[in-house]
Write an enzyme that holds these catalytic residues in place. Structure first.
Site, PDB file in Angstrom:
ATOM      1  N   ASP A  68       7.801 -34.181  36.372  1.00 13.55           N
ATOM      2  CA  ASP A  68       7.468 -35.118  37.449  1.00 13.55           C
ATOM      3  C   ASP A  68       7.094 -34.401  38.750  1.00 13.55           C
ATOM      4  O   ASP A  68       6.555 -35.023  39.673  1.00 13.55           O
ATOM      5  CB  ASP A  68       8.642 -36.073  37.703  1.00 13.55           C
ATOM      6  CG  ASP A  68       8.845 -37.024  36.525  1.00 13.55           C
ATOM      7  OD1 ASP A  68       7.902 -37.209  35.733  1.00 13.55           O
ATOM      8  OD2 ASP A  68       9.952 -37.581  36.392  1.00 13.55           O
TER       9      ASP A  68
ATOM     10  N   LYS B 213      16.858 -41.625  39.837  1.00 12.85           N
ATOM     11  CA  LYS B 213      16.279 -42.738  39.083  1.00 12.85           C
ATOM     12  C   LYS B 213      16.674 -42.672  37.607  1.00 12.85           C
ATOM     13  O   LYS B 213      17.113 -43.662  37.032  1.00 12.85           O
ATOM     14  CB  LYS B 213      14.748 -42.708  39.235  1.00 12.85           C
ATOM     15  CG  LYS B 213      14.014 -43.763  38.430  1.00 12.85           C
ATOM     16  CD  LYS B 213      12.606 -43.952  38.925  1.00 12.85           C
ATOM     17  CE  LYS B 213      11.591 -43.055  38.265  1.00 12.85           C
ATOM     18  NZ  LYS B 213      11.327 -43.375  36.856  1.00 12.85           N
ATOM     19  N   SER B 214      16.531 -41.496  37.008  1.00 10.72           N
ATOM     20  CA  SER B 214      16.839 -41.382  35.569  1.00 10.72           C
ATOM     21  C   SER B 214      18.299 -41.728  35.293  1.00 10.72           C
ATOM     22  O   SER B 214      18.614 -42.430  34.322  1.00 10.72           O
ATOM     23  CB  SER B 214      16.598 -39.943  35.087  1.00 10.72           C
ATOM     24  OG  SER B 214      15.230 -39.678  35.052  1.00 10.72           O
TER      25      SER B 214
ATOM     26  N   ARG C 147       4.324 -41.143  42.112  1.00 10.08           N
ATOM     27  CA  ARG C 147       4.379 -39.677  42.307  1.00 10.08           C
ATOM     28  C   ARG C 147       3.066 -39.161  42.901  1.00 10.08           C
ATOM     29  O   ARG C 147       3.084 -38.214  43.684  1.00 10.08           O
ATOM     30  CB  ARG C 147       4.712 -38.965  41.000  1.00 10.08           C
ATOM     31  CG  ARG C 147       6.004 -39.472  40.376  1.00 10.08           C
ATOM     32  CD  ARG C 147       7.011 -38.402  40.055  1.00 10.08           C
ATOM     33  NE  ARG C 147       8.222 -39.002  39.535  1.00 10.08           N
ATOM     34  CZ  ARG C 147       9.322 -39.256  40.240  1.00 10.08           C
ATOM     35  NH1 ARG C 147       9.389 -38.923  41.513  1.00 10.08           N
ATOM     36  NH2 ARG C 147      10.369 -39.843  39.696  1.00 10.08           N
TER      37      ARG C 147
END
Ligand code: S3P
Length: 433
Positions: A317, A21-22, A392
């Site tokens: 995360d 994602k990042s 998450r």
């Protein structure tokens, strides 16, 4: 969306995790800045990254979708991004808002960024202060909350920044302002945070040095060029849920293919190693400028540990998942120095503890972490948990729930679409119920 899961006995098989994602957010932004034609392979088509894509459209950037995850950014005049024609809704995505705030600071004109209820309550003063010092004019609601109205333009030529928080979003906001604005910056982070922006700048041949939390970047007036093909690896943070589940379900053995193992992201592996986890790293190689590998995970008898200090930003995360795993370890686990968890999509300390207690977890919380003492041996037939629209939390609670109860009902679990739309499909494929 409500999800029902039965109790899983074991986890077996091979997983190809979704794209990172990042890196997907950043690849899209870099494609908008670069002057050459670029194909990006394996962009994560999940809500957060699509939000960045739509936002970049408003800045005038067009990118074509060739097939699933494969995109073509042509070498056209319309790649020159400029003042957006409308306000930009960053929805649930902190990365979109903070990175684009940096970019907007270097673009002449007005950019207005807003978001959903969660994002409009997350701290933005941390980016407002340095970007203002760099020369942008930024208005926010009281207490530095979005919507943000940014009037960008010419920024000062040299900037030194020593942030109080180790945050890749904050650091990347500054680096993107510099990349588009053409200046020099030195950043000294209090601890190392994910370095994907730095790696992409290096891949583009920019004059950047980074490592050990110090970044020196000098942008000249020349255009930015990326390699013609950019490949995005699998997301370690998404794969982590299956690492965790395999470790706690007896007789499990899984292989996770082509996942990013950038050391600024894999603090979880170091902590799990301390806890006696059996994880092998195989087939190490590079993809783009990122280290990648296959991971083999076997069920392990874990022991408790202490997690604090500089490893925290490198596993920020994964901390909710680690708390879940800790409930299966012998002895207590202490998480400290993690106040940042309170300002994520939800307060991930209090919300997680609240829900895990429903599964028998014995947890105490404080302002910067939690202690997991273990679990009462309760065996409820059915437990209902709330995921509070936090992706998450949804995935961490799915791991705990499916390992512990005959039937788990997860409320607000559609938030997995933020980062891992196929999470429940992959869980059902790998689990032996
Ligand atoms: C991200 C950085 C982290 C992380 C987030 C994604 C990024 O946030 O929690 O999920 O892509 O830069 P912070 O940098 O604010 O800690």
């Amino acid at each position: 969306m409500i999800i029902n899961l039965p109790k899983a006995k074991s986890l077996k098989g091979i997983l190809s995790p979704p794209a990172d994602k990042s890196i997907s957010h950043r690849a899209l932004i870099f494609a908008a800045l670069a002057k050459n034609e670029i194909i990006i392979n394996n962009i994560l088509e999940a809500e957060d990254c699509l939000t960045t894509l739509e936002a970049l459209n408003k800045f005038g950037f067009k990118i074509g979708r060739l097939s699933t995850g494969r995109y073509l950014a042509k070498k056209l005049d319309n790649k020159i991004i400029s003042e957006p024609q409308n306000i930009i809704d960053c929805k649930n995505s902190g990365t979109t808002m903070r990175l684009l705030a940096g970019l907007a600071s270097s673009i002449a004109g007005l950019t207005i960024l807003t978001g959903d209820d969660s994002l409009r309550n997350r701290p933005m003063q941390r980016i407002i202060d340095p970007l203002t010092k760099m020369g942008a004019e930024i208005f926010s609601r009281s207490d530095g909350l979005a919507p943000l109205a940014i009037r960008g333009g010419e920024l000062q030529k040299n900037f030194y920044f020593s942030p109080q928080i180790a945050s890749a979003q904050l650091k990347s906001a500054i680096l993107l302002a510099v990349a588009n604005g053409g200046m020099a910056v030195e950043i000294n982070e209090p601890a190392v945070s994910r370095d994907h922006t730095e790696r992409l700048l290096a891949l583009a041949g920019e004059n950047i040095k980074y490592g050990l939390g110090k970044i020196i970047y000098q942008k000249d007036q020349s255009d930015l060029y990326l390699p013609d093909l950019l490949e995005i690896p699998g997301d370690f943070s998404s794969a982590a849920y299956f690492i965790g589940l395999a470790l706690i379900l007896s007789k499990s053995e899984i292989i996770i293919k082509e996942v990013g193992i950038n050391p600024t992201r894999t603090g979880l592996l170091e902590i799990l190693d301390n806890m006696n986890a059996k994880i092998e790293i195989l087939n190490r190689h590079q993809l783009g400028n990122e280290p990648v590998a296959d991971l083999k995970i076997n069920y392990s008898q874990l022991k408790g540990t202490v997690i604090s200090g500089s490893v925290i930003p490198r596993m920020i995360d994964e901390l909710p998942l680690l708390a879940v795993i800790a409930g299966f370890a012998e002895g207590k686990t202490i998480i400290k120095d993690a106040a940042e968890l309170k300002v994520k999509e939800t307060d991930r300390i209090e919300m997680l503890a609240l829900e895990l207690r429903k599964l028998g977890y014995q947890i105490s919380t404080n302002w910067d972490g939690m202690t997991i003492y273990g679990r009462e041996n309760i065996k409820p037939n059915e437990v209902r948990l709330d995921c509070y629209q936090d992706h998450r939390l949804a995935m961490a609670l799915a791991v705990a729930g499916t390992a512990l109860t005959k039937k788990i009902i997860l409320k607000n679990a559609d938030s997995v679409n933020i980062s891992y739309p196929d999470f429940f499909r992959d869980l059902r494929n790998l689990a032996i119920f």
